[in-house]
Enzyme design. Structure first.
Site, short mmCIF file in Angstrom:
data_model
loop_
_atom_site.label_atom_id
_atom_site.label_comp_id
_atom_site.label_asym_id
_atom_site.label_seq_id
_atom_site.Cartn_x
_atom_site.Cartn_y
_atom_site.Cartn_z
N MET A 186 -8.70 2.99 8.23
CA MET A 186 -7.95 1.81 7.77
C MET A 186 -7.24 1.12 8.94
SD MET A 186 -6.35 2.38 4.04
CE MET A 186 -7.32 1.93 2.60
N VAL A 197 17.69 8.63 -4.18
CA VAL A 197 18.30 9.01 -5.47
C VAL A 197 19.38 10.08 -5.25
CG1 VAL A 197 17.85 10.07 -7.73
CG2 VAL A 197 16.21 8.43 -6.76
N ASP A 236 5.67 -4.54 6.22
CA ASP A 236 6.14 -5.88 6.56
C ASP A 236 6.22 -6.84 5.37
OD1 ASP A 236 6.97 -6.12 9.08
OD2 ASP A 236 5.18 -7.13 9.85
N GLY A 237 5.17 -6.84 4.53
CA GLY A 237 5.13 -7.72 3.36
C GLY A 237 6.31 -7.43 2.43
N GLY A 277 0.84 -1.20 0.00
CA GLY A 277 0.00 0.00 0.00
C GLY A 277 0.87 1.24 0.00
N THR A 294 4.18 2.79 5.81
CA THR A 294 2.79 2.31 5.75
C THR A 294 1.95 3.16 6.70
OG1 THR A 294 1.28 0.58 6.54
CG2 THR A 294 3.54 0.39 7.28
N HIS A 341 -9.75 4.66 1.08
CA HIS A 341 -8.45 5.03 0.51
C HIS A 341 -8.15 6.52 0.55
CE1 HIS A 341 -9.04 0.94 -0.93
NE2 HIS A 341 -7.72 0.87 -0.98
N ARG A 365 -18.12 15.89 12.47
CA ARG A 365 -18.63 16.28 13.78
C ARG A 365 -19.46 17.56 13.68
NH1 ARG A 365 -17.64 15.14 19.04
NH2 ARG A 365 -15.66 14.07 18.88
N ASP A 399 -0.38 2.24 8.35
CA ASP A 399 -0.83 1.43 9.50
C ASP A 399 0.12 1.51 10.69
OD1 ASP A 399 -2.97 0.63 8.02
OD2 ASP A 399 -2.14 -1.31 7.45
N ARG A 451 1.01 -5.18 -5.33
CA ARG A 451 1.19 -6.38 -4.50
C ARG A 451 1.39 -7.50 -5.51
NH1 ARG A 451 -0.73 -4.33 0.57
NH2 ARG A 451 -2.35 -2.79 0.30
N ARG A 509 -6.25 -3.12 8.88
CA ARG A 509 -6.82 -4.48 8.88
C ARG A 509 -6.37 -5.25 10.09
NH1 ARG A 509 -6.27 -6.14 2.57
NH2 ARG A 509 -7.91 -4.72 1.92
N ASP A 564 2.51 -0.33 11.46
CA ASP A 564 2.60 -1.64 12.12
C ASP A 564 3.87 -2.43 11.76
OD1 ASP A 564 1.89 -2.07 9.51
OD2 ASP A 564 0.39 -3.60 9.94
N ARG A 567 13.23 10.26 -3.21
CA ARG A 567 14.10 11.40 -3.54
C ARG A 567 15.40 11.34 -2.76
NH1 ARG A 567 14.91 16.06 -0.64
NH2 ARG A 567 15.49 17.95 -1.79
N GLY A 607 -11.39 13.18 20.26
CA GLY A 607 -12.21 13.00 21.47
C GLY A 607 -13.37 12.06 21.22
N ALA A 608 -13.08 10.91 20.62
CA ALA A 608 -14.15 9.96 20.27
C ALA A 608 -14.84 9.42 21.53
CB ALA A 608 -13.55 8.80 19.48
O1 F6P Z 1 -1.58 0.27 3.46
C1 F6P Z 1 -2.12 -0.58 4.43
C2 F6P Z 1 -3.56 -0.62 4.24
O2 F6P Z 1 -3.91 0.70 4.20
C3 F6P Z 1 -4.47 -1.33 5.21
O3 F6P Z 1 -4.82 -0.64 6.38
C4 F6P Z 1 -5.65 -1.59 4.38
O4 F6P Z 1 -6.46 -2.56 4.87
C5 F6P Z 1 -5.04 -1.97 3.09
O5 F6P Z 1 -3.85 -1.24 3.01
C6 F6P Z 1 -5.92 -1.78 1.91
O6 F6P Z 1 -5.17 -1.72 0.76
P1 F6P Z 1 -5.66 -2.14 -0.69
O7 F6P Z 1 -7.12 -1.85 -0.74
O8 F6P Z 1 -4.87 -1.29 -1.58
O9 F6P Z 1 -5.35 -3.58 -0.80
#
Ligand code: F6P
Length: 346
Positions: free
Chosen positions: A179, A34, A113-114, A21, A135, A269, A164, A137, A82, A181, A139, A31, A195-196
């Protein structure tokens, strides 16, 4: 971190790709890679479309001028993908053959990570790699911070603030799905910042009554007329509440319980686009710069991470073993900062 007999003696040419992603700030990292390569008289080959592009030999020689004015742009000028083919040994071998054909002495892979698991496979086949975490995320276990997270938080916050305004005018309940997952960093930071009423993240076991209904009832009791729930997308995907597969199901379930129909907004997105913030541009520049420095100094098969605000080089195998969990003290803090029923009245 490797510094062995295979160390590139003189770095002549490196490759750079973005994969998985996209994240705002990836361009700033490209940049930096390079420019730092050219500063060291190293040629830099841009690989388009991640590992897919590597397998297909989709590349071009990058010049200093080409990366002018990309620092402030979201997305990635190298495109991203991907790759299913890269998951196969044949695909990976093709990628290695292309690296050899191009004469790459090193490859900088920018992603999550991937992307780094792919980089690890390449390193095992003899391609010197350095990973840069990017990313939204946030993560990646070996790095406190990943490029793109701050921008995504700010984008989501701006959307929620707008929501709001209108939702509170109509005294309604809103559910916003962000987002994430497998990770709740984005949901948690956004939830704290807006302030959810409640934040739902995939890392926690959730109870509908306790985690959703009680916070709304309590907020209502103390006089609130608008309720904001921030939900990470993984919560419904993982069916944390039996029978709830989407945020829309969650909205219906809430309506059945409290009689108020929540409006559901899926930011999707939208959160991945937009101009990177100062934090993302600056971090990406430092990471990209350090990735090339490491290669030029003969260190490779590592990930460039941030730890306690400093840039660190972590050996890739070790980096992929490292885990980062969402900070639960932030979660409890969010709860304590609510407008709540005084303790003695609960
Ligand atoms: O980039 C990570 C992420 O944003 C996740 O949080 C999300 O679930 C996923 O990518 C969705 O990406 P795509 O729809 O491009 O597969």
């Amino acid at each position: 971190m490797s510094e062995n007999e295979n160390s590139p003696k003189t770095l002549r040419r490196i490759g750079v790709l973005t994969s998985g992603g996209d994240a705002p700030g990836m361009n700033a990292a490209v940049r930096a890679v390079v420019r730092e390569a050219l500063t060291n008289d190293v040629e830099c080959v841009g690989i388009r479309r991640g590992y897919n592009g590597l397998i297909r030999g989709d590349y071009y020689l990058m010049h200093g001028q080409e990366v002018s004015h990309i620092l402030s742009r979201g997305g990635t000028v190298l495109y991203t993908a991907r790759s299913d083919e890269f998951m196969t040994p044949e695909g990976r071998q093709k990628a290695v053959d292309v690296c050899r054909f191009l004469g790459l002495d090193g490859l900088v892979t920018i992603g999550g990570d991937g992307t780094f698991r792919g980089a690890l496979e390449l390193s095992r086949l003899g391609v010197p790699v350095v990973g840069v975490p990017a990313t939204i995320d946030n993560d990646v276990g070996c790095s406190n911070y990943t490029i793109g997270f701050d921008t995504a938080c700010n984008t989501a916050i701006e959307c929620v603030d707008r929501l709001r305004d209108t939702m509170s005018s109509h005294e309604r309940c809103s559910i916003v799905e962000v987002m994430g997952r497998r990770a709740g960093f984005l949901a948690l930071y956004v939830g704290i910042s807006v302030g959810a009423t409640a934040v739902l993240i995939p890392e926690r076991d959730l109870d509908f009554e306790k985690d959703v209904i009680e916070p709304i009832r309590e907020a209502k009791f103390v006089g609130n007329t608008h309720f904001m729930l921030v939900v990470a997308e993984g919560v419904c995907m993982d069916e944390k509440f039996p029978g709830v597969h989407t945020v829309f199901d969650l909205g219906n379930k809430i309506q059945r319980e409290i009689g108020m129909k929540p409006t559901v907004t899926v930011l999707g997105h939208l959160q991945r686009g937009g101009k990177p913030t100062a934090r993302d541009r600056e971090t990406a520049s430092r990471m990209g710069y350090r990735a090339v420095k490491a290669l030029a100094e003969g260190r490779y098969n590592l990930i460039i991470g941030t730890q306690k605000g400093k840039i660190e080089e972590i050996p890739i195998e070790e980096a992929l073993e490292m885990k980062k969990t969402v900070q639960m003290e932030r979660y409890y803090m969010l709860h304590d900062l609510q407008n709540r029923v005084p303790r003695n009245l609960r």
